[in-house]
Write an enzyme that holds these catalytic residues in place. Sequence first.
Site, short mmCIF file in Angstrom:
data_model
loop_
_atom_site.label_atom_id
_atom_site.label_comp_id
_atom_site.label_asym_id
_atom_site.label_seq_id
_atom_site.Cartn_x
_atom_site.Cartn_y
_atom_site.Cartn_z
N LYS A 116 0.82 -1.21 0.00
CA LYS A 116 0.00 0.00 0.00
C LYS A 116 0.86 1.28 0.00
O LYS A 116 0.52 2.24 -0.66
CB LYS A 116 -0.94 -0.01 1.20
CG LYS A 116 -2.09 -1.01 1.05
CD LYS A 116 -3.18 -0.73 2.08
CE LYS A 116 -3.99 -1.96 2.42
NZ LYS A 116 -4.91 -2.43 1.43
N GLU A 200 -3.22 7.78 7.30
CA GLU A 200 -3.81 8.70 6.33
C GLU A 200 -5.10 9.26 6.89
O GLU A 200 -5.61 8.78 7.90
CB GLU A 200 -4.05 8.00 4.98
CG GLU A 200 -5.09 6.91 5.01
CD GLU A 200 -5.21 6.14 3.69
OE1 GLU A 200 -4.28 6.17 2.88
OE2 GLU A 200 -6.26 5.53 3.50
N GLU A 275 -9.08 0.90 -6.98
CA GLU A 275 -10.11 1.23 -5.99
C GLU A 275 -9.94 2.66 -5.50
O GLU A 275 -8.83 3.08 -5.21
CB GLU A 275 -10.02 0.28 -4.79
CG GLU A 275 -10.26 -1.17 -5.15
CD GLU A 275 -10.38 -2.09 -3.94
OE1 GLU A 275 -10.99 -3.15 -4.06
OE2 GLU A 275 -9.84 -1.75 -2.86
N GLU A 288 -6.19 1.50 -3.52
CA GLU A 288 -5.21 0.47 -3.91
C GLU A 288 -5.59 -0.07 -5.27
O GLU A 288 -6.69 0.17 -5.77
CB GLU A 288 -5.18 -0.67 -2.88
CG GLU A 288 -6.48 -1.43 -2.78
CD GLU A 288 -6.34 -2.70 -1.94
OE1 GLU A 288 -5.21 -3.07 -1.59
OE2 GLU A 288 -7.37 -3.32 -1.66
N ASN A 290 -5.93 -3.65 -7.42
CA ASN A 290 -5.95 -5.11 -7.36
C ASN A 290 -5.54 -5.65 -8.71
O ASN A 290 -6.20 -5.39 -9.72
CB ASN A 290 -7.33 -5.62 -6.97
CG ASN A 290 -7.65 -5.26 -5.53
OD1 ASN A 290 -6.80 -5.39 -4.66
ND2 ASN A 290 -8.84 -4.76 -5.30
N PHE A 348 -23.90 -13.51 11.71
CA PHE A 348 -23.23 -13.93 10.47
C PHE A 348 -22.20 -15.03 10.71
O PHE A 348 -21.18 -15.10 10.04
CB PHE A 348 -22.60 -12.74 9.76
CG PHE A 348 -23.61 -11.71 9.35
CD1 PHE A 348 -24.25 -11.79 8.13
CD2 PHE A 348 -23.97 -10.67 10.20
CE1 PHE A 348 -25.20 -10.86 7.76
CE2 PHE A 348 -24.93 -9.74 9.85
CZ PHE A 348 -25.54 -9.83 8.61
#
Length: 666
Positions: A116, A200, A275, A288, A290, A348
């Site tokens: 990153k 950030e 993204e 980032e 992908n 979940f």
Amino acid sequence: MFEKILIANRGEIACRVIRTARRMGIKTVAVYSDADRNALHVEMADEAVHIGAAPSAQSYLLIEKIVEACKATGAQAVHPGYGFLSEKREFQEALAAAGIAFIGPDAFAIQAMGDKIESKKLAKKAGVSTVPGYLGVIADDSEAVTIARDIGYPVMIKASAGGGGKGMRVAWNDEEAREGFRSATNEARSSFADDRVFVEKYIQQPRHIEIQLLADGQGTCLYLHERECSIQRRHQKVIEEAPSPFLDAATRKAMGEQAVALANAVQYKSAGTVEFIVDAERNFYFLEMNTRLQVEHPVTELITGLDLVELMIRVAAGEKLTLRQEDVQLNGWAVEARVYAEDPFRNFLPSTGRLTHYRPPAADSHVRVDTGVYEGGEISMYYDPMIAKLCTWGPTRDAAIAEMREALDQYYIRGVSHNIPFLASLMANQRFVDGRLTTNFIAEEYPTGFHASDLPPEDPAVLIAVAAVIHRSLNDRDIQISGKMAGNKATVRDDWVVVLDGTRHPVHLHAAEGKAQRIGYAVEVDGQRHTVLSDWRIGEPLFHGTVNGTDVRVQIDRVGIGYRLHHSGSQAVVKVLTPKAAALDALMPVKAPPDMSKFLLSPMPGLLVSLAVSEGQEVKAGEVLAVVEAMKMENILRASQDGTVAKIHAAPGSSLAVDQKIVEFA
Ligand code: ADP
């Protein structure tokens, strides 16, 4: 063009790649672990090679095994799918050394975008707008605080090697920055064996919008528009759509052009995704890149009419793209819902087991189902518990959402818990329908988790009328069979009582006038008339018809003398009785649920790693009783009160089902 390719993956994505390869006339090789001997991707491929044990570290992540499988079968290229080895530079290099093509970008681009911090530096240099922040490695927690103050709170602390939502912390003040630095560092070290973190600005109320890219490495790089993936649970995507309801043409173009600039900076080849997070003023910031095919690529395929896997294969074989940017279509709207084997009503929790019944909605030009499972197959504890990706298309966003609601109503899954009730609730949520999305959507709309009360309110009369019609059809059939026997007293009845959630509703059925369908009744429910028309046949688990002219799909399971009906994500148990039976039914005692407070139950399916107690031992509240491993995480189970162990029900090393007894107290 390649004659034979190997797919270094499993599940739906392996099946999806095989389908395209077959259409292109390319032979396919599957690889599989012990747990996947009978998997769909193995069945679909022309050849299959066994590569090891069930845990992915002993099979799907073994570079050597896959290179060997290529050599043994003569596969000339490998499609990595997503996850597993798809973004491992070493894999790409091992294939290159063996003279096997990689259907994806070059090692250099994977490397540059895999980190990153490094990728953000590159993006900045290529003129891509990045989140304001500090792109250096942070030494300790006091440096983290200094930098956080510099940037201004709130900030996000992120692992440079991070992925899958791991190693990220939001901090709103000094104390949280200090704590966030420590926990992000620890998580990064244990998950990625790399503890570098950076800080950030935390963008508030952001949307997650990403640009699909396609490049041939020979001068052409195109953007295939955006996908909005703001509906996330714990930073994991649940619903994706294309295009985004938020972007205007100018922002779309600006984002597309920046994404292309970044791809060109690393001489990108193949399909990839950049993204961004987008704030409420449509400022967008690079997150980032992908360097692989994304899970949610089908929504892009549905609006552009392109087959991304085909284009990836062509580019890897050295073909040039003939498509030009101005020819990339943006046609209609597509939505994807990730169907997971998990129990939305129990926070979940992943669910595993055999799919005793599995009937996806029928695929057509508006409905696409990408899956790697089949009826009778198993959802194992070793891999991602995704059952399928359900995508729908419509000329407008509203139409695509309406198609999704219908498709979810038809999706018939039994044997494992699944999240269709939750997906149905999302599709009915007014804020979702209005397109007012942010990545906090799920946390804000379901602040205490998902409950049955989150489901759209049902008109009980619809379910009551459908239940009465189903029961009447079964009753008619019984009479047809037994009526031929002498002395039979059964009669066709028109009066029934439907018991729904403990309430009795008198029902009266008449034949509907002028019906064209096989089944047609005017049903009086509590004195109100409803017309039910259908071509349903006895034995079909899905009732499809109209009630007062509106399309209705209801799933039916028989339970005891009644039915369990599933509709719009909710469930109801109904009984259809004669008035006399209903009067007697009201007098029946209700069976009390068993008292489970004397047991330690497994909260999830998993492996019993260790037991800390033995029979006869006294334990105090808070004491450790057992450790259960599930989804690669160790869960420590503690005593909730003081007590004495009466019996041990499971031995260390055994695999546990959810709610399985582990320890019994006296
Ligand atoms: P990962 O590689 O773990 O998926 P990403 O950097 O892609 O991590 O971020 C995942 C999600 O976290 C994003 O979709 C977004 O919801 C959120 N996120 C990441 N960075 C920020 C930020 N600076 N401000 C707000 N949200 C962020």
